[in-house]
Design an enzyme around this catalytic site. Structure first.
Site, PDB file in Angstrom:
ATOM      1  N   ALA A 186       0.794  -1.236   0.000  1.00  0.00           N
ATOM      2  CA  ALA A 186       0.000   0.000   0.000  1.00  0.00           C
ATOM      3  C   ALA A 186       0.833   1.297   0.000  1.00  0.00           C
ATOM      4  O   ALA A 186       0.647   2.143  -0.893  1.00  0.00           O
ATOM      5  CB  ALA A 186      -0.977  -0.041   1.172  1.00  0.00           C
TER       6      ALA A 186
ATOM      7  N   ARG B 224      -5.281   0.249  -9.240  1.00  0.00           N
ATOM      8  CA  ARG B 224      -5.683  -0.789  -8.266  1.00  0.00           C
ATOM      9  C   ARG B 224      -6.759  -0.197  -7.335  1.00  0.00           C
ATOM     10  O   ARG B 224      -6.666   0.988  -6.988  1.00  0.00           O
ATOM     11  CB  ARG B 224      -4.476  -1.291  -7.427  1.00  0.00           C
ATOM     12  CG  ARG B 224      -3.484  -2.097  -8.256  1.00  0.00           C
ATOM     13  CD  ARG B 224      -2.478  -2.817  -7.394  1.00  0.00           C
ATOM     14  NE  ARG B 224      -3.039  -4.026  -6.797  1.00  0.00           N
ATOM     15  CZ  ARG B 224      -2.394  -4.755  -5.895  1.00  0.00           C
ATOM     16  NH1 ARG B 224      -1.195  -4.402  -5.473  1.00  0.00           N
ATOM     17  NH2 ARG B 224      -2.939  -5.858  -5.409  1.00  0.00           N
TER      18      ARG B 224
ATOM     19  N   GLN C 135       3.913 -13.378  -2.272  1.00  0.00           N
ATOM     20  CA  GLN C 135       4.690 -12.252  -1.712  1.00  0.00           C
ATOM     21  C   GLN C 135       5.480 -12.688  -0.471  1.00  0.00           C
ATOM     22  O   GLN C 135       6.562 -12.162  -0.207  1.00  0.00           O
ATOM     23  CB  GLN C 135       3.751 -11.098  -1.326  1.00  0.00           C
ATOM     24  CG  GLN C 135       3.142 -10.346  -2.486  1.00  0.00           C
ATOM     25  CD  GLN C 135       1.783 -10.893  -2.871  1.00  0.00           C
ATOM     26  OE1 GLN C 135       1.492 -12.073  -2.662  1.00  0.00           O
ATOM     27  NE2 GLN C 135       0.945 -10.066  -3.459  1.00  0.00           N
TER      28      GLN C 135
ATOM     29  N   ASP D 169      -4.161  -2.727   3.848  1.00  0.00           N
ATOM     30  CA  ASP D 169      -4.372  -1.946   2.623  1.00  0.00           C
ATOM     31  C   ASP D 169      -5.417  -0.861   2.820  1.00  0.00           C
ATOM     32  O   ASP D 169      -5.386   0.167   2.167  1.00  0.00           O
ATOM     33  CB  ASP D 169      -4.759  -2.856   1.467  1.00  0.00           C
ATOM     34  CG  ASP D 169      -3.558  -3.667   1.043  1.00  0.00           C
ATOM     35  OD1 ASP D 169      -3.316  -4.724   1.648  1.00  0.00           O
ATOM     36  OD2 ASP D 169      -2.828  -3.196   0.141  1.00  0.00           O
TER      37      ASP D 169
HETATM   38  O1  MRU Z   1      -1.268  -7.156  -3.558  1.00  0.00           O
HETATM   39  P1  MRU Z   1      -0.186  -6.540  -2.730  1.00  0.00           P
HETATM   40  O2  MRU Z   1       1.079  -7.304  -2.758  1.00  0.00           O
HETATM   41  O3  MRU Z   1       0.008  -5.061  -3.050  1.00  0.00           O
HETATM   42  O4  MRU Z   1      -0.756  -6.605  -1.250  1.00  0.00           O
HETATM   43  C1  MRU Z   1       0.009  -6.039  -0.219  1.00  0.00           C
HETATM   44  C2  MRU Z   1      -0.531  -6.259   1.129  1.00  0.00           C
HETATM   45  O5  MRU Z   1      -1.587  -6.829   1.319  1.00  0.00           O
HETATM   46  C3  MRU Z   1       0.272  -5.675   2.279  1.00  0.00           C
HETATM   47  O6  MRU Z   1       0.107  -6.430   3.429  1.00  0.00           O
HETATM   48  C4  MRU Z   1      -0.215  -4.241   2.549  1.00  0.00           C
HETATM   49  O7  MRU Z   1      -0.239  -3.486   1.378  1.00  0.00           O
HETATM   50  C5  MRU Z   1       0.635  -3.555   3.559  1.00  0.00           C
HETATM   51  S1  MRU Z   1       2.215  -3.092   2.913  1.00  0.00           S
HETATM   52  C6  MRU Z   1       3.038  -2.264   4.136  1.00  0.00           C
END
Ligand code: MRU
Length: 353
Positions: free
Chosen positions: A53, A94, A199, A240
């Site tokens: 995020a 997004r 991830q 997010d």
């Molecule tokens: O789809 P992504 O990889 O962007 O999702 C990211 C997450 O869900 C993280 O946990 C969130 O953005 C926090 S990042 C500090």
């Protein structure tokens, strides 16, 4: 100190372009991409070359500032119209992480009182840089607050990547581990692989290993057994979007971990900056949940693992109800209990703990 202690970074402003670490290629390749066109920035966010995020917000802010440098507007009003159009375009990359909209709106607001095109162009660059610089400080403060909840020897489970490469630096959920390492406190991280985009497996293990932090990888379906057998003491995740009542959208799988935490009687923490709190979104039901390409589920690293034509449901996020969250850790301190009252208070200045 000879020990390796690298905290990787994912986004950099370079005047004529933005450099990003291509998170799609990790861990097999450390590739940096130079983004020059606004369409490159949109694509980098939509295809998860940059993700997480706060990092999405920072990249979009730089992207908007970069695009604006090329406007040939003859008046400030015309400039603002072009900026709004590009803001809306980047905002469509997004839907779930509110930091994207927060950062873009902050850039648009920053030139509200600009009287010339040149002034507006400079202001946008400064504001975007400020967002990144502030985020590094914010993440460090989140880390300090989060670390106060842990003890030497704790074994902590996390999901996805809420680390340095998902932010300006340090991360949110991973920040306490960097600070613990600095202070000589030993914490052991268990990283859930985070299907379908991995991830946890690809990014969290990579960045923690770069920093010499103890990390053990598990698949998502090993969480209950790991909490039981490895005596996990807490779960910490990023976010997010946090709704006004504390309901929290985070990577798919987070809700399940919160249920496990309740079942095992261990704390479930959400670590996030104020830029992830969206008071305009009343509850988790109002958070838009991104659904991504079915190929993320039917394929692993380009290899098909499911029959052609199978039905697929691929939500990228889920919402953890606030009652399952032991505490929310922000740069302003740790809140728990009545989130509906505590969240707005965070925006009123001062620390809460
Ligand atoms: O789809 P992504 O990889 O962007 O999702 C990211 C997450 O869900 C993280 O946990 C969130 O953005 C926090 S990042 C500090």
């Amino acid at each position: 100190m000879t020990e390796r202690f690298i905290i990787p970074r994912s986004v950099e402003w370079n005047d004529t372009h933005i450099t990003i670490l291509n998170q799609q290629k990790l861990p097999s390749e450390t590739e940096y991409l130079e983004l020059k066109e606004i369409s490159d920035i949109w694509d980098a966010i939509a295809t998860l070359k940059v993700r997480g995020a706060p990092a999405i917000g920072i990249t979009a802010a730089y992207g908007l500032a970069l695009a604006a440098q090329r406007y040939k507007a003859s008046s400030i009003d015309e400039f603002k119209q072009q900026l709004q159009k590009d803001r809306d375009y980047l905002a469509s990359s997004r839907p779930t992480a509110v930091n994207l909209f927060w950062a873009l709106n902050r850039l648009v607001s920053s030139i509200e009182n600009a009287t010339s095109v040149n002034e507006a162009k400079t202001t946008l660059i400064h504001e975007a840089i400020r967002i990144q610089v502030e985020d590094e400080d914010v993440c460090r403060r989140i880390g300090e607050h989060a670390l106060s909840l842990f003890q030497d020897g704790d074994r902590i489970l996390t999901i996805c990547n809420a680390g340095s490469i998902a932010t300006a630096r340090y991360g949110t959920a991973l920040a306490p581990f960097y600070l613990a390492k600095e202070k000589g406190i030993h914490l052991h991280v268990f990283a859930s692989e985070t299907r379908p985009v991995l991830q946890g497996a690809r990014l969290t293990t990579w960045e923690l290993m770069q920093a010499g932090i103890d990390v053990t990888l598990i698949t998502d379906n090993m969480a209950a057994q790991t909490i039981h057998a490895k005596n996990i003491t807490a779960i910490i995740v990023g976010a997010d979007r946090i709704a006004a009542n504390g309901d929290t959208a985070n990577k798919i799988g987070t809700f399940g971990l919160a249920l496990l935490a309740k079942s095992f009687g261990i704390p479930f923490y959400v670590a996030a900056p104020l830029s992830t709190i969206d008071l305009a979104t009343k509850t988790g039901k109002d958070i838009p949940i991104e659904e991504r390409n079915p190929e993320e589920v039917t394929h692993i690293a380009g290899t098909r693992i499911a029959p052609e034509g199978v039905n697929v449901y691929n939500p990228a996020f889920d919402v953890t109800p606030h009652e399952l969250i032991t505490a929310i850790i922000t740069e302003k301190g740790i809140i728990s209990g009545n989130y509906e009252a505590a969240l707005p208070a965070l925006f009123e200045g001062g620390e809460t703990s």
